[in-house]
Design an enzyme around this catalytic site. Structure first.
Site, PDB file in Angstrom:
ATOM      1  N   ASN A 210      35.971  14.611 121.234  1.00  0.00           N
ATOM      2  CA  ASN A 210      37.358  14.075 120.851  1.00  0.00           C
ATOM      3  C   ASN A 210      37.669  13.875 119.419  1.00  0.00           C
ATOM      4  OD1 ASN A 210      36.163  11.523 120.051  1.00  0.00           O
ATOM      5  ND2 ASN A 210      35.327  11.424 121.968  1.00  0.00           N
ATOM      6  N   LYS A 337      38.261  -4.208 130.708  1.00  0.00           N
ATOM      7  CA  LYS A 337      36.912  -3.789 129.867  1.00  0.00           C
ATOM      8  C   LYS A 337      36.089  -4.862 129.370  1.00  0.00           C
ATOM      9  CE  LYS A 337      38.484   1.053 128.861  1.00  0.00           C
ATOM     10  NZ  LYS A 337      39.015   1.882 128.003  1.00  0.00           N
TER      11      LYS A 337
HETATM   12  O1  PMT Z   1      36.781   7.254 114.505  1.00  0.00           O
HETATM   13  P1  PMT Z   1      38.230   6.946 114.192  1.00  0.00           P
HETATM   14  O2  PMT Z   1      39.075   8.280 113.814  1.00  0.00           O
HETATM   15  O3  PMT Z   1      38.070   5.973 112.972  1.00  0.00           O
HETATM   16  O4  PMT Z   1      39.059   6.381 115.410  1.00  0.00           O
HETATM   17  C1  PMT Z   1      38.633   5.102 115.899  1.00  0.00           C
HETATM   18  C2  PMT Z   1      38.674   4.810 117.205  1.00  0.00           C
HETATM   19  C3  PMT Z   1      39.973   4.904 117.808  1.00  0.00           C
HETATM   20  C4  PMT Z   1      37.538   6.007 117.949  1.00  0.00           C
HETATM   21  C5  PMT Z   1      38.130   3.239 117.555  1.00  0.00           C
HETATM   22  O5  PMT Z   1      39.053   2.402 117.073  1.00  0.00           O
HETATM   23  C6  PMT Z   1      37.893   3.083 119.017  1.00  0.00           C
HETATM   24  O6  PMT Z   1      38.802   2.652 119.819  1.00  0.00           O
HETATM   25  N1  PMT Z   1      36.649   3.292 119.678  1.00  0.00           N
HETATM   26  C7  PMT Z   1      36.542   3.246 120.998  1.00  0.00           C
HETATM   27  C8  PMT Z   1      36.895   4.585 121.697  1.00  0.00           C
HETATM   28  C9  PMT Z   1      36.477   4.450 123.104  1.00  0.00           C
HETATM   29  O7  PMT Z   1      35.689   5.328 123.429  1.00  0.00           O
HETATM   30  O8  PMT Z   1      37.236   3.664 123.942  1.00  0.00           O
HETATM   31  P2  PMT Z   1      37.177   3.400 125.438  1.00  0.00           P
HETATM   32  O9  PMT Z   1      38.127   2.679 125.948  1.00  0.00           O
HETATM   33  O10 PMT Z   1      36.942   4.889 125.894  1.00  0.00           O
HETATM   34  O11 PMT Z   1      35.613   2.697 125.803  1.00  0.00           O
HETATM   35  C10 PMT Z   1      35.390   1.298 125.795  1.00  0.00           C
HETATM   36  C11 PMT Z   1      34.092   1.049 125.251  1.00  0.00           C
HETATM   37  O12 PMT Z   1      33.214   1.508 125.957  1.00  0.00           O
HETATM   38  C12 PMT Z   1      33.856   1.624 123.663  1.00  0.00           C
HETATM   39  O13 PMT Z   1      33.323   0.546 122.973  1.00  0.00           O
HETATM   40  C13 PMT Z   1      33.001   2.572 123.873  1.00  0.00           C
HETATM   41  O14 PMT Z   1      32.228   3.012 122.863  1.00  0.00           O
HETATM   42  C14 PMT Z   1      32.245   2.156 125.226  1.00  0.00           C
HETATM   43  N2  PMT Z   1      31.525   3.510 125.987  1.00  0.00           N
HETATM   44  C15 PMT Z   1      32.485   4.315 126.644  1.00  0.00           C
HETATM   45  C16 PMT Z   1      31.963   5.395 127.372  1.00  0.00           C
HETATM   46  C17 PMT Z   1      30.426   5.393 127.448  1.00  0.00           C
HETATM   47  N3  PMT Z   1      30.215   6.469 128.214  1.00  0.00           N
HETATM   48  N4  PMT Z   1      29.777   4.492 127.057  1.00  0.00           N
HETATM   49  C18 PMT Z   1      30.181   3.575 126.193  1.00  0.00           C
HETATM   50  O15 PMT Z   1      29.618   2.774 125.585  1.00  0.00           O
END
Ligand code: PMT
Length: 405
Positions: A210, A337
C-alpha cells in the site's frame, strides 16, 4: 546557561575541524566546562593550541601521555563528562565505535564512558551514503548513540549534498535543550511503534502493498523518544532516515510484523500501531516467477493475522493505540475498531483528505478514547501532530496514573 555542565568534544580528522573550534568557543562562552580530545588526523587540520585557547583547558590526544599520575586520563575524562560530542565525526570513527574498536584516545574514551554520546558526522555526500557507513550509523543508533545529522549544501570536496557538519550555533542549541530540565513523562517506559506498509510477496519479483510512507509512524517514534521513552520502531520498507535514539526493527510482511510486535509486547507500556498492515496476503507464495498467459489471472488471497486485535486480546498493563485509515463514515468505523480490538485509543484519519493520509507531510485526525474522548485536530505537520497526540494521551492517562500502570 551551561554553568557546571561538563562537555567533552572529541574532534576527528576532517576539514570541518575548523567548525569544531567555533563550537568549543560557543560552549565555553555559554558557561560550560569544555575539554577537547583530538585524533592524530584532526591535528593535521587545526593545532591543539586553538582548542586549548578556546576551551581554557588542556587538550588530549595521546593515550599514553599521562599528565596526572593519580588518574588514567582517558578513563578520567570518560567519567568526567556529562555529555560527549564527536564533532566532526568521520566515517572512520563511526566504523570503529560501531565495531567496538578502541585504538586511539578518542575511541578508547568513547568505549569507556557511560555518559551520553552524540555524533555529528561530516564527510563527502557519497561517503555518507555508503552502505557500510549507513550500517554503522544504524548500529550506533540502535546502541543508543544520538546523531546530529549533517546538513545539505556545498561540501569542501566540491560536491553539493548532505555531509556538512551541522552549524555550531545549532549544536549549541541542542546542548541547551539537552541540559534544560524537562518533564519527560515517558521516561523509563518502553513504547513500541509500528510504521510504514507491509509487503506480501506473490513471487520473487512481485508483491502486494500500500501507499504508506512511514512518515506518521516515524513521527510518533521521534515524539515518544523526545518525551523520554525507550522507543522501539517496527518498520515496514520505507525510504526514511532511521531516527537516532530509537531502536529500529526492520520487517517486510504482516507476519514479520506480528512476530516482531509480539516479541516486544510483554514489557511495553504503550503500543502505537501506525503501520498500514495488509489485511490479505497471497494464499500461496510462488518460488519461481509466475509466467503470464493470454487470459486474466486470479490471485487467491488469504487473511493475515490482525495484529492489533490479537494484542487487544492479550492486553495487560499496555496502553493500546490504533490508527484507522478510513475513506467514509470515518468516526463510526473508528469507534467500531476501538471497541472490537479492545483499544484504549484510536487515531482516525480520512485518507481521502488532500491534507492527510498516505504519503503527505501533514495529517488531519480525530483522537478517540474508550472513555468517550472525541478530539478532532486541524491539518498539521505529522511531526507536530505526533507530539500533540502523545501529550493528549499522556494527559488523559494522568501523568502519575500513567506511571503507576
Ligand atoms: O505512513 P504515512 O504515509 O505517513 O501514512 C499514515 C497512515 C495513513 C498509514 C496512518 O496515519 C494510518 O492510518 N495507519 C493505519 C493504517 C491501517 O492499516 O488502518 P486500518 O484501519 O486498516 O487498521 C486499523 C488498525 O489495525 C491499524 O492500527 C493497523 O496497524 C492495525 N492492523 C491492521 C491490519 C492487521 N492485519 N493488523 C493490524 O494490526
Amino acid at each position: 546557561m551551561l554553568k557546571d555542565k561538563k562537555v567533552l568534544i572529541c574532534v576527528t580528522g576532517g576539514i570541518a575541524v575548523y567548525k569544531a573550534v567555533a563550537l568549543v568557543s560557543k560552549l565555553a562562552q555559554a558557561g560550560a566546562d569544555v575539554k577537547v580530545m583530538m585524533t592524530e588526523s584532526a591535528k593535521e587540520f587545526v593545532t591543539p593550541l586553538s582548542f586549548q585557547v578556546m576551551s581554557r583547558n588542556d587538550v588530549f590526544f595521546d593515550t599514553f601521555d599521562e599528565k596526572d599520575s593519580s588518574v588514567i586520563a582517558h578513563i578520567d575524562l570518560a567519567d568526567w563528562a556529562d555529555l560527549i560530542i564527536v564533532a566532526p565525526a568521520t566515517a572512520n570513527v563511526l566504523g570503529k565505535v560501531a565495531n567496538g574498536i578502541a585504538d586511539n584516545m578518542v575511541t578508547t574514551t568513547l568505549l569507556a564512558t557511560t555518559a551520553e554520546v552524540w555524533f555529528a558526522p561530516a564527510m563527502n555526500v557519497d561517503m555518507y551514503q555508503n552502505k557500510a557507513v549507513m550500517r554503522n550509523i544504524e548500529m550506533l543508533s540502535n546502541d543508543g548513540y544520538r546523531f546530529i545529522e549533517p546538513s545539505e549544501g556545498f561540501l569542501a570536496c566540491g560536491y553539493v549534498g548532505k555531509g556538512r557538519l551541522e552549524e555550531p550555533e545549532k549544536i549549541v542549541e541542542l546542548v541547551f535543550e539537552h541540559f534544560t530540565p524537562r518533564n519527560l513523562p515517558l521516561k523509563g517506559k518502553k513504547v513500541v511503534i509500528t510504521a510504514g506498509p507491509t509487503r506480501e510477496r506473490i513471487d520473487p519479483v512481485r508483491y502486494v502493498s500500500n501507499f504508506s510512507s512511514g512518515k506518521m509512524g516515524y513521527s510518533m517514534a521521534e515524539a515518544a523518544r523526545d518525551l523520554g521513552a525507550e522507543t522501539v520502531l517496527i518498520s515496514g520498507p520505507v525510504s526514511l532516515d532511521k531516527p537516532s535514539g530509537v531502536r529500529v526493527v526492520d520487517i517486510e510482511s504482516a507476519e514479520d510484523m506480528f512476530q516482531a510486535v509480539v516479541k516486544e509486547y510483554e514489557d511495553a507500556a504503550m503500543v502505537i500501531k501506525s503501520a498500514a498492515v495488509a489485511d490479505y496476503k497471497p494464499a500461496e507464495i510462488h518460488h519461481q516467477k509466475m509466467k503470464k498467459s493470454d487470459g486474466d489471472a486470479v490471485l487467491q488471497m488469504a487473511r493475515t493475522t490482525d495484529i492489533l486485535k490479537t494484542l487487544g486480546e492479550r492486553k495487560d498493563q499496555q496502553i493500546l493505540v490504533g490508527f484507522a485509515a478510513e475513506t467514509e463514515n470515518v468516526l463510526a468505523y473508528g469507534q467500531d475498531k476501538l471497541q472490537r480490538k479492545n483499544l484504549d485509543y484510536i487515531i482516525v484519519n480520512d485518507v481521502t483528505d488532500p491534507d492527510g493520509g498516505f504519503g503527505n507531510d501533514t495529517n488531519v485526525v480525530t483522537l478517540l478514547s474508550k472513555k468517550g474522548l472525541v478530539q478532532p485536530h486541524e491539518s498539521m505537520p505529522k511531526r507536530q501532530l505526533a507530539k500533540v497526540l502523545l501529550e493528549e494521551i499522556i494527559e488523559e492517562e494522568g501523568l502519575d496514573g500513567f506511571n503507576d500502570r
